[in-house]
Design a protein around this motif. Structure first.
Motif, PDB file in Angstrom:
ATOM      1  N   LEU A 166      35.398  55.125  85.972  1.00 24.17           N
ATOM      2  CA  LEU A 166      36.331  54.097  86.409  1.00 24.17           C
ATOM      3  C   LEU A 166      37.169  54.547  87.602  1.00 24.17           C
ATOM      4  O   LEU A 166      37.555  53.736  88.443  1.00 24.17           O
ATOM      5  N   LYS A 167      37.423  55.839  87.692  1.00 27.56           N
ATOM      6  CA  LYS A 167      38.250  56.350  88.780  1.00 27.56           C
ATOM      7  C   LYS A 167      37.483  56.496  90.081  1.00 27.56           C
ATOM      8  O   LYS A 167      38.007  56.219  91.163  1.00 27.56           O
ATOM      9  N   THR A 168      36.231  56.932  89.995  1.00 29.21           N
ATOM     10  CA  THR A 168      35.453  57.237  91.203  1.00 29.21           C
ATOM     11  C   THR A 168      34.506  56.128  91.616  1.00 29.21           C
ATOM     12  O   THR A 168      34.049  56.091  92.758  1.00 29.21           O
ATOM     13  N   ASP A 179      25.981  61.855  82.494  1.00 30.00           N
ATOM     14  CA  ASP A 179      26.518  61.544  81.161  1.00 30.00           C
ATOM     15  C   ASP A 179      27.525  60.407  81.238  1.00 30.00           C
ATOM     16  O   ASP A 179      27.559  59.526  80.363  1.00 30.00           O
ATOM     17  N   ALA A 180      28.357  60.415  82.281  1.00 27.53           N
ATOM     18  CA  ALA A 180      29.371  59.369  82.423  1.00 27.53           C
ATOM     19  C   ALA A 180      28.722  58.003  82.631  1.00 27.53           C
ATOM     20  O   ALA A 180      29.134  57.004  82.011  1.00 27.53           O
ATOM     21  N   PHE A 181      27.691  57.934  83.481  1.00 23.21           N
ATOM     22  CA  PHE A 181      26.979  56.672  83.677  1.00 23.21           C
ATOM     23  C   PHE A 181      26.337  56.202  82.374  1.00 23.21           C
ATOM     24  O   PHE A 181      26.434  55.030  81.998  1.00 23.21           O
ATOM     25  N   ASP A 182      25.655  57.113  81.671  1.00 25.68           N
ATOM     26  CA  ASP A 182      24.957  56.738  80.436  1.00 25.68           C
ATOM     27  C   ASP A 182      25.934  56.225  79.383  1.00 25.68           C
ATOM     28  O   ASP A 182      25.627  55.284  78.635  1.00 25.68           O
ATOM     29  N   LEU A 183      27.089  56.841  79.311  1.00 24.80           N
ATOM     30  CA  LEU A 183      28.081  56.428  78.311  1.00 24.80           C
ATOM     31  C   LEU A 183      28.671  55.073  78.664  1.00 24.80           C
ATOM     32  O   LEU A 183      28.775  54.185  77.809  1.00 24.80           O
ATOM     33  N   TYR A 236      34.290  62.379  75.835  1.00 24.13           N
ATOM     34  CA  TYR A 236      33.814  61.005  76.057  1.00 24.13           C
ATOM     35  C   TYR A 236      34.841  60.205  76.867  1.00 24.13           C
ATOM     36  O   TYR A 236      34.487  59.480  77.812  1.00 24.13           O
ATOM     37  N   LEU A 237      36.102  60.317  76.504  1.00 29.18           N
ATOM     38  CA  LEU A 237      37.148  59.578  77.210  1.00 29.18           C
ATOM     39  C   LEU A 237      37.242  60.032  78.670  1.00 29.18           C
ATOM     40  O   LEU A 237      37.398  59.212  79.576  1.00 29.18           O
ATOM     41  N   ASN A 238      37.155  61.334  78.890  1.00 31.03           N
ATOM     42  CA  ASN A 238      37.220  61.848  80.258  1.00 31.03           C
ATOM     43  C   ASN A 238      36.039  61.365  81.100  1.00 31.03           C
ATOM     44  O   ASN A 238      36.187  61.083  82.293  1.00 31.03           O
ATOM     45  N   LEU A 239      34.859  61.280  80.486  1.00 31.52           N
ATOM     46  CA  LEU A 239      33.691  60.777  81.208  1.00 31.52           C
ATOM     47  C   LEU A 239      33.887  59.323  81.615  1.00 31.52           C
ATOM     48  O   LEU A 239      33.574  58.928  82.746  1.00 31.52           O
TER      49      LEU A 239
END
Length: 626
Positions: free
Chosen positions: A41-43, A484-488, A33-36
Motif C-alpha cells: 500500500l505504501k509503495t 510475498d507482499a503481492f501474493d498476500l 503479514y501486516l508489514n507486507l
C-alpha cells in the motif's frame, strides 16, 4: 490527480489499518503479514475515482451498462483491491461469504457505495495546448492483478492464461474540455455523475489509443543464482498451448486483432524465448505464412508470421519480430522507424477510439464515432526498456493521426513542432516507463534519456549502469519479500488463521553452517583489512601477521567461491509461494553439498520448508530446455 472528462481522479497517498479488536499477543508471523501489506500500500501507485470507472478504457466504458454499480462495471483484471473487498462484494451480491457474514441470498444494493475499485499503475492528467488548441492529455497504465509479481519470480504464462507483467496503456486526448479544474469529489449537486459541462456549441470529444504489453506466453522461467545472468528454463511449447489459447481468447475478445511485436534478441540466451514464441504462434494460426526481411546489419531484421486465411479466431494474430538490438545499437534509435513502417498498415486498419459527449445524457455516455479494432501487444524479455521505446513511438504516431483527423493539425504538421507539448509528451511517457519498471524490476527504466530528450546521453548511460546494478541487488536479495507482499495482498496466498504464530513461515530453515558463511566472509574481509594497517617494522612481529592475513584471505576466498558456486542458497526467495524450481534448485544444491569432502559431514540432512499454496503455474517438471 485532476479531472478526466469531468470526474475527479485521486491517488492513494496514505492508508490506515484499523483492527477489529486489539491483539493481546503479538506473534511474528502476523506482524510480518501486516508489514507486507503495508509495503504494497505504501509503495504501489494506486488510483481511484468515485464516479469514473478508471479500470476500463474509454471504449469499454462506452459499451458498459451505466446503471450498474461502479464495482460491477470494473474490469476484473485491473480491480486490484478485489480480493480484500471480496466479503463486501459477496455481501452486496447476496452470495456465500467465507468470513461468517450472514447473507440472505438476495442483493444488498446499499453495500455498493462501500466497494470502491482501485487501479494499480500510472496516471498522468495534464491540461495543455497544441498550436493554441486547448486540450487534456492523459496517460493511463493499468497493471493486471493476475500473475502479478517481480521480475525474475514471475515470467511467462500460467495455466489460467494470465501472463506476467501484463499492462494496458491508454493514451487519451480530450478536446473542448472545460472541466479540468480541481476540487470536489466529482459527485456534486447539479453535476450528474461528476459532469461539469462544456462550452456551448462545442461538444466534448474523447480520443484514446490502447496498447498492451505482457510476457511471452509460454512456460518459462529465469532462476536466480547470484550470477548477473540467471539460468533460463523453458518447457516444451506444446504443454503451454492450452494456456496460450486462453490468453489469446481473452485478448482477441477484448481488443480484436493482435499485432504481437517481439523485441528479444535473436542471438544468445534470448533466442530460445524467441523460438518458443514463434513455435507457439505456428501452433495457433492456420496455414502460417512467414516472410523474413534481411539487410547488411542482420539476416533477420524483421520476421512476419501470420495466417493467410481467416478460418478461426487465432488467425487474428499477427506476429512481428524486430531485431531491436542489432538495428538500434550504436545509438541509432531512428532505426526503430523500420518497425513502425512494418506496422503502419495494421495501425491504420486498427483505428483508435473516438467518442463525442451527448449533452443532457443523465448516464454521461459518449456517442461512439470510431472504434479501435486492433491492438499492438509488445514484449521484450522484461517487457520494460525496449518495450517502452516502441510503445512511445507508436503512441506519438497515433497522436499525430488523431490530431490531423479532427483538424487540430494540418496534414504534414506535427505536434512536435510545439516545443512545450513535445517536452510534455516525452516526459509523460518516460515517467510511465519508470513506474512500470519500478513495480516489476525495482528500479526506473533504462534508456529513458532517449524517451525524454530524443537522444542517448552520457548521463543517461551512467544512470542505466546504476539502475542495472541496483536491479541485480534487488532481484537477488529483495524481490522475495516483495513477491510475498503481492501474493498476500492479491489473495494468491491465504494464511491459515487457526495456526498463525505456530508455523513460523518466515524463519530461515537453511542449515546453520550455510547461513554462517556470509558472516565468515565479512569477518575475513575485516581481518585482512586490519592486518594491512601499518605495524612495527620488526621482522619477528611482521611474519606472524602475514601468516594471519594469508589465513583469513584463504578463508575469505573459499567463502566467496562457495557462495558464488551455490548462489541459489543465498537468493532471498519468497517464503509464501516459493517457486517449484527454486525448491528443486535448493534440494539439488544441498544434495551436492552433502557430498562435499570438506563440509559435507557438517551439514545435517535438512529439507527446506515449502509452501503448499497455489504454485502449480510455476511447475517446471522434468521436460526442460536449458
Amino acid at each position: 490527480m485532476g479531472r478526466l472528462k469531468g470526474h475527479m481522479v485521486y491517488k492513494v497517498i496514505a492508508t490506515e489499518f484499523l483492527p477489529l479488536r486489539e491483539r493481546t499477543l503479538h506473534d511474528p508471523d502476523e506482524d510480518t503479514y501486516l508489514n507486507l501489506l503495508k509495503t504494497v500500500l505504501k509503495t504501489g501507485p494506486m488510483y481511484f475515482s468515485y464516479s469514473l470507472d478508471i479500470t476500463n478504457s474509454f471504449q469499454r466504458q462506452a459499451a458498459s451498462d451505466a446503471s450498474l454499480a461502479l464495482w460491477q462495471r470494473a474490469d476484473d483484471r485491473f480491480f486490484w483491491n478485489k480480493f480484500i473487498q471480496s466479503d463486501l462484494i459477496n455481501f452486496a451480491a447476496g452470495a456465500t461469504s467465507g468470513s461468517g457474514l450472514r447473507l440472505h441470498g438476495h442483493r444488498e444494493p446499499g453495500a455498493d457505495n462501500f466497494i470502491l475499485p482501485v487501479m494499480f499503475g500510472m496516471m498522468r492528467i495534464t491540461a495543455t495546448r497544441i498550436k493554441s488548441t486547448p486540450l487534456t492529455f492523459a496517460l493511463i497504465t493499468r497493471r493486471s492483478r493476475h500473475r502479478a509479481g517481480t521480475r525474475y519470480l514471475t515470467r511467462g504464462i500460467d495455466e489460467q492464461g494470465h501472463v506476467a507483467n501484463f499492462n494496458e496503456t491508454e493514451q487519451v486526448v480530450v478536446l473542448n474540455d472545460d472541466s479540468r479544474g480541481m476540487g470536489g469529489m466529482g459527485v456534486e449537486a447539479g453535476m450528474p455523475n461528476g459532469k461539469v459541462g462544456g462550452f456551448e456549441g462545442q461538444d466534448m470529444q474523447v480520443m484514446s489509443y490502447v496498447q498492451t504489453r505482457g510476457s511471452v506466453p509460454v512456460y518459462w522461467a529465469e532462476v536466480s543464482t547470484l550470477r548477473y545472468t540467471p539460468d533460463l528454463q523453458i518447457r516444451g511449447v506444446e504443454t503451454a498451448a492450452a494456456a496460450a489459447k486462453l490468453h489469446f481468447d481473452e485478448q482477441i475478445r477484448l481488443y480484436g486483432d493482435n499485432y504481437l511485436v517481439n523485441l528479444v534478441n535473436q542471438k544468445g540466451r534470448e533466442v530460445k524465448v524467441k523460438q518458443a514464441y514463434e513455435q507457439m504462434v505456428r501452433l495457433l494460426v492456420s496455414g502460417p505464412n512467414e516472410t523474413v526481411q534481411a539487410n547488411h546489419v542482420t539476416d533477420e531484421k524483421i520476421r512476419v508470421l501470420e495466417s493467410t486465411q481467416r478460418s478461426h479466431e487465432y488467425d487474428r494474430l499477427h506476429y512481428v519480430y524486430f531485431d531491436f538490438h542489432n538495428e538500434t545499437k550504436g545509438l541509432r534509435w531512428h532505426r526503430a522507424q523500420l518497425l513502425l513502417d512494418q506496422l503502419k498498415e495494421g495501425l491504420v486498419k486498427g483505428q483508435y477510439f473516438r467518442g463525442v459527449d451527448m449533452p443532457g445524457d443523465s448516464q454521461d455516455r459518449l456517442e461512439v464515432r470510431n472504434r479501435q479494432v486492433a491492438v499492438v501487444r509488445t514484449n521484450c524479455m522484461d517487457c520494460l526498456d525496449r518495450t517502452n521505446v516502441v510503445q512511445t513511438m507508436l503512441a506519438r504516431w497515433t497522436l499525430m493521426r488523431q490530431l490531423v483527423d479532427v483538424g487540430v493539425l494540418r496534414p504534414g504538421e506535427s505536434a512536435d513542432d510545439d516545443q512545450a507539448f513535445k517536452i510534455l509528451f516525452r516526459n509523460v511517457w518516460a515517467d510511465n516507463a519508470d513506474v512500470v519498471s519500478k513495480t516489476y524490476s525495482g528500479t526506473g527504466a533504462l534508456k529513458t534519456d532517449f524517451t525524454r530528450t530524443g537522444e542517448r546521453t552520457r548521463a543517461g548511460m551512467v544512470q542505466d549502469l546504476s539502475n542495472s546494478i541496483t536491479r541485480y541487488v534487488k532481484n537477488n536479495f529483495g524481490d522475495g519479500p516483495r513477491q510475498d507482499a503481492f501474493d498476500l495482498f492479491l489473495g494468491a496466498f491465504l494464511p491459515d488463521s487457526s495456526s498463525i504464530g505456530s508455523n513460523l513461515v518466515f524463519i530461515d530453515r537453511r542449515p546453520v553452517l550455510i547461513q554462517s558463511i556470509p558472516y565468515i566472509l565479512a569477518a575475513s574481509v575485516f581481518m585482512v583489512l586490519i592486518s594491512s594497517l601499518p605495524r612495527s617494522s620488526s621482522e619477528s612481529a611482521w611474519w606472524p601477521l602475514r601468516l594471519f592475513a594469508v589465513l583469513w584471505l584463504a578463508i575469505g576466498v573459499w567463502c566467496f567461491r562457495f557462495i558464488y558456486s551455490h548462489g541459489v542458497l543465498y537468493v532471498n526467495w519468497p517464503k509464501l509461494n516459493t517457486p517449484r524450481w527454486a525448491n528443486e534448485g535448493y534440494q539439488e544444491t544441498m544434495g551436492a553439498i552433502r557430498q562435499d569432502k570438506l563440509i559435507g559431514s557438517f551439514v545435517v540432512r535438512h529439507e527446506r520448508g515449502a509452501s503448499n499454496a497455489r504454485i502449480s503455474h510455476l511447475e517446471e517438471g522434468k521436460k526442460r530446455i536449458q
